[in-house]
Design an enzyme around this catalytic site. Structure first.
Site, PDB file in Angstrom:
ATOM      1  N   LYS A  92       6.261 -14.520   5.049  1.00 25.86           N
ATOM      2  CA  LYS A  92       6.745 -15.876   4.806  1.00 25.86           C
ATOM      3  C   LYS A  92       6.833 -16.147   3.306  1.00 25.86           C
ATOM      4  CE  LYS A  92       1.983 -17.207   5.333  1.00 25.86           C
ATOM      5  NZ  LYS A  92       1.579 -15.806   5.238  1.00 25.86           N
ATOM      6  N   ARG A 151       8.940   0.491  -5.142  1.00 26.03           N
ATOM      7  CA  ARG A 151       9.979   0.842  -6.107  1.00 26.03           C
ATOM      8  C   ARG A 151       9.503   1.911  -7.077  1.00 26.03           C
ATOM      9  NH1 ARG A 151      11.584  -5.164  -7.913  1.00 26.03           N
ATOM     10  NH2 ARG A 151       9.310  -5.302  -7.742  1.00 26.03           N
ATOM     11  N   ARG A 187      -4.974  -0.923  10.547  1.00 21.86           N
ATOM     12  CA  ARG A 187      -5.800   0.270  10.733  1.00 21.86           C
ATOM     13  C   ARG A 187      -7.090  -0.022  11.483  1.00 21.86           C
ATOM     14  NH1 ARG A 187      -7.446   2.616   5.870  1.00 21.86           N
ATOM     15  NH2 ARG A 187      -7.754   4.608   6.951  1.00 21.86           N
ATOM     16  N   TYR A 209      13.073   1.848  -1.058  1.00 24.95           N
ATOM     17  CA  TYR A 209      13.075   1.215   0.259  1.00 24.95           C
ATOM     18  C   TYR A 209      14.075   1.897   1.188  1.00 24.95           C
ATOM     19  CZ  TYR A 209      10.681  -2.466  -2.395  1.00 24.95           C
ATOM     20  OH  TYR A 209       9.815  -3.158  -3.199  1.00 24.95           O
ATOM     21  N   HIS A 213      13.257 -10.874  -0.277  1.00 29.66           N
ATOM     22  CA  HIS A 213      13.259 -10.752   1.185  1.00 29.66           C
ATOM     23  C   HIS A 213      14.654 -10.517   1.745  1.00 29.66           C
ATOM     24  CE1 HIS A 213       9.135 -12.832   2.113  1.00 29.66           C
ATOM     25  NE2 HIS A 213       9.020 -11.688   1.461  1.00 29.66           N
ATOM     26  N   ALA A 256       0.459  -6.488   1.362  1.00 26.65           N
ATOM     27  CA  ALA A 256       0.707  -5.253   2.106  1.00 26.65           C
ATOM     28  C   ALA A 256      -0.600  -4.506   2.344  1.00 26.65           C
ATOM     29  CB  ALA A 256       1.699  -4.370   1.350  1.00 26.65           C
TER      30      ALA A 256
END
Length: 289
Positions: A99, A39, A24, A60, A81, A16
């Site tokens: 993935k 979380r 950015r 989330y 996922h 991430a």
């Protein structure tokens, strides 16, 4: 005037970080990161400070309900996922999911069915397909530049992938493809395509390629430049900009899936991996009896 695509980042982990850093580097008139969720709220807040993201959430659900989020990048660990993607789709958010899309073929089909039922965009983040070197190779193959394809070989040996496995795929018309992966030895990490009229090769880092050799002639594809202060966790992660730009174009055109990485191919990949696991006797907790 086309507005910026506003991204929500689901997870505050290593991948991430790389994806957000890549985003950015793109013009703010096209891409903006407006929210991140983890979380643990403290992790989300720390990630937000690091990346100058205006909003951070400790769940989330909060991110998926944010009306300012146009699309969600799902970067949780892959066993999570399914739940994360379904939650995003239930909140009417388009999704780019890291993935593998699902642990099993059944999970992939469940996500695909949910996206189609709701008329929402969903794409598995197979970033390799969007690198210019890979796009050039695909174009050459579509043009028949190598003639009829006969053999495709690929290997991936680097820490962090599965123990040593080789798979051979047989296609109609006589084409054979094979891939090897290993955690126990360093492999060439190359891709070779052989046809009746020649050979094309990505000689190294085939999953994030920066050069292509066709019949002995090498073409280099430099990565986008980034500020010296920017750091990444994984090799050539700035190349994530290519898939991000593709997602924006898909959404601007109102597409529900990518023409380059369609959902049918995510299902096919899941089927191939599942059959390979079956043959070597590997089962996951998510496998249905």
């Amino acid at each position: 005037m086309e507005k910026a695509l506003r991204w929500g980042i689901l997870s505050a982990g290593l991948i991430a970080h790389d994806f957000t850093t890549a985003l950015r580097s793109l013009p703010r008139s096209e891409h903006q990161v407006v929210a991140v969720a983890a979380r643990d709220l403290a992790r989300a807040q720390d990630f937000a400070r690091k990346h100058e993201i205006p909003k951070s959430y400790g769940s989330y659900t909060e991110l998926t309900k944010d009306p300012e989020v146009d699309v969600v990048y799902v970067a949780v660990q892959h066993p999570q996922h399914l739940g994360a993607v379904l939650q995003c789709l239930a909140a009417s958010k388009p999704v780019l999911c890291e993935k593998p899309l699902g642990v099993t073929a059944a999970e992939v089909r469940e996500m695909v069915a949910a996206a189609r039922a709701r008329g929402l965009f969903l794409m598995e983040a197979i970033w390799t397909r969007f690198f210019p070197a890979a796009e050039t190779l695909r174009s050459l193959l579509c043009q028949g530049a190598l003639g009829e394809l006969r053999v495709v070989r690929m290997d991936f040996g680097i820490d962090g992938v599965d123990d040593t496995v080789t798979a051979i795929l047989q296609y109609p018309g006589g084409l054979q493809a094979s891939f090897s992966c290993s955690i126990t030895t360093e492999l060439s990490n190359s891709l070779s395509v052989y046809g009746t009229k020649g050979k094309a090769e990505i000689p190294s880092t085939m999953w994030c390629p920066t050069e292509l050799v066709v019949n002995g002639k090498k073409t280099e594809f430099p990565l986008p430049k980034v500020a010296d202060a920017e750091t990444f966790n994984y090799l050539n992660s700035i190349g994530m900009v290519y898939e991000a730009q593709h997602v924006r174009q898909c959404l601007l055109q109102g597409l529900k899936e990518s023409p380059v990485m369609p959902l049918a191919e995510s299902e096919l990949l899941a089927d191939i991996l599942e059959e390979a696991r079956r043959q070597i006797g590997l089962r996951f907790l998510q496998d249905r009896t």
